[in-house]
Design a protein around this motif. Structure first.
Motif, PDB file in Angstrom:
ATOM      1  N   PHE A  29      -2.539  -0.537  -3.406  1.00 53.05           N
ATOM      2  CA  PHE A  29      -1.859  -1.700  -3.996  1.00 53.05           C
ATOM      3  C   PHE A  29      -1.065  -1.380  -5.259  1.00 53.05           C
ATOM      4  O   PHE A  29      -0.764  -2.277  -6.031  1.00 53.05           O
ATOM      5  CB  PHE A  29      -2.863  -2.837  -4.256  1.00 53.05           C
ATOM      6  CG  PHE A  29      -3.706  -3.151  -3.051  1.00 53.05           C
ATOM      7  CD1 PHE A  29      -3.102  -3.582  -1.885  1.00 53.05           C
ATOM      8  CD2 PHE A  29      -5.077  -2.983  -3.076  1.00 53.05           C
ATOM      9  CE1 PHE A  29      -3.867  -3.858  -0.744  1.00 53.05           C
ATOM     10  CE2 PHE A  29      -5.852  -3.253  -1.949  1.00 53.05           C
ATOM     11  CZ  PHE A  29      -5.240  -3.691  -0.784  1.00 53.05           C
ATOM     12  N   SER A  30      -0.717  -0.127  -5.466  1.00 43.23           N
ATOM     13  CA  SER A  30       0.209   0.221  -6.547  1.00 43.23           C
ATOM     14  C   SER A  30       1.634   0.092  -6.000  1.00 43.23           C
ATOM     15  O   SER A  30       1.863  -0.089  -4.798  1.00 43.23           O
ATOM     16  CB  SER A  30      -0.030   1.656  -6.998  1.00 43.23           C
ATOM     17  OG  SER A  30       0.271   2.563  -5.938  1.00 43.23           O
ATOM     18  N   TRP A  31       2.636   0.221  -6.891  1.00 43.01           N
ATOM     19  CA  TRP A  31       4.016   0.176  -6.434  1.00 43.01           C
ATOM     20  C   TRP A  31       4.326   1.371  -5.535  1.00 43.01           C
ATOM     21  O   TRP A  31       5.068   1.252  -4.555  1.00 43.01           O
ATOM     22  CB  TRP A  31       4.967   0.148  -7.634  1.00 43.01           C
ATOM     23  CG  TRP A  31       4.953  -1.171  -8.354  1.00 43.01           C
ATOM     24  CD1 TRP A  31       4.487  -1.420  -9.610  1.00 43.01           C
ATOM     25  CD2 TRP A  31       5.409  -2.430  -7.842  1.00 43.01           C
ATOM     26  NE1 TRP A  31       4.617  -2.762  -9.909  1.00 43.01           N
ATOM     27  CE2 TRP A  31       5.185  -3.406  -8.858  1.00 43.01           C
ATOM     28  CE3 TRP A  31       5.982  -2.834  -6.644  1.00 43.01           C
ATOM     29  CZ2 TRP A  31       5.519  -4.748  -8.691  1.00 43.01           C
ATOM     30  CZ3 TRP A  31       6.315  -4.174  -6.486  1.00 43.01           C
ATOM     31  CH2 TRP A  31       6.087  -5.106  -7.486  1.00 43.01           C
ATOM     32  N   GLU A  32       3.748   2.536  -5.849  1.00 47.22           N
ATOM     33  CA  GLU A  32       3.960   3.708  -5.000  1.00 47.22           C
ATOM     34  C   GLU A  32       3.354   3.491  -3.620  1.00 47.22           C
ATOM     35  O   GLU A  32       3.949   3.866  -2.598  1.00 47.22           O
ATOM     36  CB  GLU A  32       3.340   4.946  -5.661  1.00 47.22           C
ATOM     37  CG  GLU A  32       4.020   5.390  -6.943  1.00 47.22           C
ATOM     38  CD  GLU A  32       3.650   4.529  -8.157  1.00 47.22           C
ATOM     39  OE1 GLU A  32       4.354   4.615  -9.181  1.00 47.22           O
ATOM     40  OE2 GLU A  32       2.671   3.735  -8.063  1.00 47.22           O
ATOM     41  N   PHE A  33       2.190   2.880  -3.600  1.00 46.74           N
ATOM     42  CA  PHE A  33       1.535   2.557  -2.327  1.00 46.74           C
ATOM     43  C   PHE A  33       2.403   1.606  -1.507  1.00 46.74           C
ATOM     44  O   PHE A  33       2.552   1.761  -0.289  1.00 46.74           O
ATOM     45  CB  PHE A  33       0.170   1.933  -2.618  1.00 46.74           C
ATOM     46  CG  PHE A  33      -0.494   1.297  -1.422  1.00 46.74           C
ATOM     47  CD1 PHE A  33      -1.232   2.054  -0.534  1.00 46.74           C
ATOM     48  CD2 PHE A  33      -0.384  -0.069  -1.192  1.00 46.74           C
ATOM     49  CE1 PHE A  33      -1.858   1.467   0.568  1.00 46.74           C
ATOM     50  CE2 PHE A  33      -0.995  -0.667  -0.106  1.00 46.74           C
ATOM     51  CZ  PHE A  33      -1.732   0.114   0.782  1.00 46.74           C
ATOM     52  N   ALA A  34       2.981   0.593  -2.169  1.00 51.81           N
ATOM     53  CA  ALA A  34       3.794  -0.400  -1.466  1.00 51.81           C
ATOM     54  C   ALA A  34       4.990   0.251  -0.769  1.00 51.81           C
ATOM     55  O   ALA A  34       5.409  -0.196   0.307  1.00 51.81           O
ATOM     56  CB  ALA A  34       4.274  -1.477  -2.432  1.00 51.81           C
ATOM     57  N   THR A  35       5.540   1.305  -1.357  1.00 53.02           N
ATOM     58  CA  THR A  35       6.690   1.972  -0.760  1.00 53.02           C
ATOM     59  C   THR A  35       6.334   2.581   0.585  1.00 53.02           C
ATOM     60  O   THR A  35       7.094   2.471   1.554  1.00 53.02           O
ATOM     61  CB  THR A  35       7.219   3.066  -1.703  1.00 53.02           C
ATOM     62  OG1 THR A  35       7.620   2.443  -2.931  1.00 53.02           O
ATOM     63  CG2 THR A  35       8.390   3.807  -1.092  1.00 53.02           C
ATOM     64  N   ASP A  36       5.175   3.201   0.679  1.00 55.58           N
ATOM     65  CA  ASP A  36       4.726   3.812   1.935  1.00 55.58           C
ATOM     66  C   ASP A  36       3.198   3.779   1.988  1.00 55.58           C
ATOM     67  O   ASP A  36       2.535   4.731   1.569  1.00 55.58           O
ATOM     68  CB  ASP A  36       5.240   5.252   2.051  1.00 55.58           C
ATOM     69  CG  ASP A  36       4.855   5.893   3.382  1.00 55.58           C
ATOM     70  OD1 ASP A  36       4.363   5.160   4.278  1.00 55.58           O
ATOM     71  OD2 ASP A  36       5.046   7.115   3.533  1.00 55.58           O
ATOM     72  N   PRO A  37       2.627   2.704   2.505  1.00 56.76           N
ATOM     73  CA  PRO A  37       1.168   2.594   2.533  1.00 56.76           C
ATOM     74  C   PRO A  37       0.504   3.369   3.662  1.00 56.76           C
ATOM     75  O   PRO A  37      -0.724   3.493   3.695  1.00 56.76           O
ATOM     76  CB  PRO A  37       0.935   1.088   2.721  1.00 56.76           C
ATOM     77  CG  PRO A  37       2.112   0.649   3.534  1.00 56.76           C
ATOM     78  CD  PRO A  37       3.271   1.497   3.061  1.00 56.76           C
ATOM     79  N   TYR A  38       1.298   3.910   4.580  1.00 52.36           N
ATOM     80  CA  TYR A  38       0.718   4.430   5.819  1.00 52.36           C
ATOM     81  C   TYR A  38      -0.146   5.682   5.644  1.00 52.36           C
ATOM     82  O   TYR A  38      -1.173   5.815   6.330  1.00 52.36           O
ATOM     83  CB  TYR A  38       1.824   4.637   6.860  1.00 52.36           C
ATOM     84  CG  TYR A  38       2.461   3.313   7.224  1.00 52.36           C
ATOM     85  CD1 TYR A  38       1.784   2.402   8.034  1.00 52.36           C
ATOM     86  CD2 TYR A  38       3.695   2.941   6.713  1.00 52.36           C
ATOM     87  CE1 TYR A  38       2.333   1.170   8.338  1.00 52.36           C
ATOM     88  CE2 TYR A  38       4.253   1.702   7.015  1.00 52.36           C
ATOM     89  CZ  TYR A  38       3.561   0.821   7.823  1.00 52.36           C
ATOM     90  OH  TYR A  38       4.102  -0.407   8.114  1.00 52.36           O
ATOM     91  N   PRO A  39       0.167   6.621   4.753  1.00 55.90           N
ATOM     92  CA  PRO A  39      -0.762   7.736   4.535  1.00 55.90           C
ATOM     93  C   PRO A  39      -2.130   7.275   4.023  1.00 55.90           C
ATOM     94  O   PRO A  39      -3.170   7.798   4.456  1.00 55.90           O
ATOM     95  CB  PRO A  39      -0.035   8.599   3.496  1.00 55.90           C
ATOM     96  CG  PRO A  39       1.410   8.305   3.705  1.00 55.90           C
ATOM     97  CD  PRO A  39       1.454   6.843   4.039  1.00 55.90           C
ATOM     98  N   ALA A  40      -2.143   6.296   3.107  1.00 55.56           N
ATOM     99  CA  ALA A  40      -3.429   5.784   2.605  1.00 55.56           C
ATOM    100  C   ALA A  40      -4.202   5.082   3.712  1.00 55.56           C
ATOM    101  O   ALA A  40      -5.432   5.226   3.821  1.00 55.56           O
ATOM    102  CB  ALA A  40      -3.190   4.832   1.432  1.00 55.56           C
TER     103      ALA A  40
END
Length: 439
Positions: A29-40
């Protein structure tokens, strides 16, 4: 004077348990996560498929990430949609729904209720979304699509979110509901505030919900007074809701307002994101985009139909299904969940599960075995999915046909995704193309 009873000390929230693997969980749920959540999400599927986490709001919830578990959870009657079942601490009060909907008395809609009320209301509303009625609406969707493209085709550039993906479903759902044309720009303003997810002024979402509630109450009252004995052909949805009855019981005005509200709220943002995410995926996968353009040029629609389903699976408009709450202790994916706990099914993770989809991280517009969960599963399957598919197919086909050299303007790394828990969509999508003179 009565004595105030002593309150127990506030306990700090329990820390979510560590995954069995012992490895640190990726930041969520960070901005970096929002850009590409699929690896997480891939990491969670492998190491912690049903994972308890603290959300940015402070609420703790279980995230369900594997396809099989997700499908089970979406259809499990022990997972209620009613927020009354949430065993919520004081700091989480009111943080599991749409901001402002409680105060505006808009809670009695399909996303917040269970059978038998859900069954009754869904049966009434489903009359507006029959295949025949959606097909009849197709000409209006095409008219709106062409009008919006006409508005920027001569410029050679556009922001496809602001100029196209956002207004198209707003005007379409307003037409379907029966909102007069002269009032639809007000709805566009309110809806714009609602999807900013913190990007607008403080309290802006709740104020927009309140304004929309007031308008809907007035509109319903006016339409009730104007209702004729015999419905006119193509009667609008609000008039149909007022007229509809189930075993002689009419919808209350609160129920009608809540239903109109959620159809607008749920029915436009999903389509904004379908068009935005779908266009972005096509522009960043030129081979698949060319396949679709060649198919459309040859007068075929089969690849368009399977392609929209693949875009829904690959990077769909709804990242997490709306809230569910355990009504009793249960187990999902081998994980025990206590009564009162919130559960969020991560559709984006389930639809990239390699146990269910071959090469799940590959965009394949001709994918046939594609029972994605983009519109849910079970009794809460999205009622407006046929209309959203119609809008998505019409928008993408018309864009690629009328603006054949459409491309991103700038670097995709500069794009920003809207914050928020449930939906997944771009803030902007700047594009450029050869200007098209008006005919």
């Amino acid at each position: 004077m009565t004595e105030t009873p002593a309150q127990p000390p506030v306990q700090p929230p329990a820390q979510p348990p560590a995954p069995a693997s012992g490895q640190p969980v990726p930041e969520l749920f960070s901005w970096e996560f929002a850009t590409d959540p699929y690896p997480a999400y891939a990491w969670l599927r492998e190491h912690a498929p049903v994972h308890r986490t603290k959300l940015p709001s402070g609420v703790e919830a279980w995230l369900v990430t594997r396809y099989a578990d997700a499908k089970q959870a979406l259809a499990d009657g022990r997972l209620s949609k009613n927020p009354a079942h949430h065993d919520e601490p004081a700091h989480a009060k009111g943080k599991t729904g749409i901001p402002g909907e409680r105060k505006a008395e808009l809670m009695t809609h399909l996303l917040n209720i269970d059978p038998p009320d859900h069954t009754r209301l869904r049966r009434l509303v489903s009359k507006a979304f029959t295949p025949r009625r959606v097909a009849e609406f197709g000409s209006r969707v095409q008219e709106l699509t062409d009008r919006l493209i006409d508005g920027f085709a001569e410029k050679g550039e556009a922001d496809l979110i602001h100029d196209f993906a956002f207004p198209l479903p707003i005007y379409a759902i307003c037409d379907l509901l029966g909102v007069p044309r002269e009032d639809q720009d007000d709805f566009r303003d309110w809806a714009g505030m609602m999807i900013r997810h913190g990007g607008g002024p403080r309290g802006g979402v709740a104020r927009s919900v309140k304004k929309m509630r007031g308008y809907l109450a007035e509109l319903i009252h006016r339409k009730r007074q104007e209702l004729t004995d015999v419905p006119a052909p193509g009667e609008d949805l609000i008039s149909g809701l007022i007229r509809a009855s189930d075993h002689g019981e009419h919808l209350s005005e609160n129920e009608a307002a809540a239903m109109a509200f959620i159809l607008l709220f749920a029915g436009f943002e999903t389509t904004v994101n379908l068009i935005g995410n779908g266009t972005y995926a096509l522009l960043t996968h030129p081979g698949e985009r060319r396949r679709l353009q060649d198919s459309l040029a040859a007068g075929r629609t089969d690849l368009l139909a399977t392609g929209v389903e693949e875009l829904l699976r690959y990077d769909g408009p709804v990242e997490l299904a709306t809230w569910r709450f355990a009504t009793e202790p249960l187990s999902v994916g081998g994980q025990d969940i206590a009564a009162g706990d919130p559960v969020l099914v991560v559709l984006a993770a389930a639809d990239r599960d390699p146990e269910r989809f071959q090469d799940p991280d590959t965009l394949d517009l001709s994918r046939r075995d594609n029972q994605h969960l983009g519109y849910g599963h079970g009794i809460h399957y999205c009622l407006g999915a046929p209309l959203a598919r119609l809008e998505g197919q019409t928008a993408l086909a018309t864009l690629l046909t009328r603006l054949p050299d459409l491309q991103l303007a700038g670097d995709s790394a500069d794009l920003r995704w809207r914050g928020g828990l449930i939906m997944r969509g771009l803030r902007t999508l700047p594009v450029e193309f050869t200007p098209v003179a008006k005919s």
